[in-house]
Design a protein around this motif. Structure first.
Motif, short mmCIF file in Angstrom:
data_model
loop_
_atom_site.label_atom_id
_atom_site.label_comp_id
_atom_site.label_asym_id
_atom_site.label_seq_id
_atom_site.Cartn_x
_atom_site.Cartn_y
_atom_site.Cartn_z
N ARG A 152 31.77 79.16 -22.27
CA ARG A 152 31.43 77.81 -21.80
C ARG A 152 29.97 77.75 -21.40
N SER A 174 31.99 71.73 -22.82
CA SER A 174 32.01 72.05 -21.40
C SER A 174 30.77 71.47 -20.74
N ALA A 178 35.79 72.11 -18.82
CA ALA A 178 35.89 72.38 -20.26
C ALA A 178 37.13 71.69 -20.81
N THR A 227 39.84 72.12 -23.46
CA THR A 227 40.35 73.22 -24.27
C THR A 227 41.44 72.81 -25.25
#
Length: 184
Positions: A61, A133, A146, A148
């Motif tokens: 990230r 991120s 972030a 995901t």
């Protein structure tokens, strides 16, 4: 005087008791993950970024120019540090952050509405794509946010602010029946 110190999670008191089954909107708290900060040496930023973008064994990230956070659910902190040292081969400094941060994974159909109550980042899928991120404030707490998955966001927060962030997220998710437990 001899004192015995034991390692306990920052949210042990909050999540004590029988685990509840996760609801449609769920906050999973990471219990054993490895987190490392990668700080590129001067002039090596582009090379380190290329090296980090080539890995798939752990998540990387962006944190700041020349600075990334590496998160692994499979490695030990020492194992992640060895991997990163080998990968970066002297181009970056690796600092273990596993005990210094807590990982919050928010998933479910209402994640964007929950996060929008406390984060000033455009979370629309076209603006904040999967894999993106950013450092942001969640209320008054600095987090690394972030995306995901489709409806999955992870927040990395300093351990000393974990209880406060947990309380804020649970309040933000109250109307969406947000549940919480340690990640399996």
């Amino acid at each position: 005087m001899i004192r015995d110190y034991y390692n306990r999670h920052a949210l042990d008191e909050k999540l004590r008791g029988a685990p509840r089954p996760p609801g449609a909107n769920h906050l999973a708290i990471g219990h054993r993950q490895a987190i490392a900060m990668v700080l590129a040496s001067a002039g090596e930023e582009d090379a380190v970024e290329r090296l980090l973008s080539s890995v798939t064994e752990f998540a990387v990230r962006f944190s700041a120019p020349g600075e990334w956070l590496a998160v692994s659910e499979n490695d030990t902190p020492e194992g992640l540090q060895r991997r990163l040292d080998t990968l970066c081969s002297g181009r970056a400094h690796i600092v273990d952050q596993s005990e210094a941060h807590v990982l919050f994974r928010l998933s479910g159909p209402s994640t964007r509405r929950i996060l929008a109550k406390g984060i000033g980042v455009d979370l629309h899928p076209t603006a904040f794509v999967a894999g993106a991120s950013a450092n942001a404030l969640c209320g008054h707490i600095s987090v690394n946010l972030a995306r995901t998955g489709e409806d999955v966001f992870e927040l990395l927060a300093p351990r000393s602010f974990a209880e406060s962030l947990f309380d804020d997220l649970m309040t933000m998710g109250r109307e969406h029946d947000l549940t919480a437990a340690f990640a399996a």
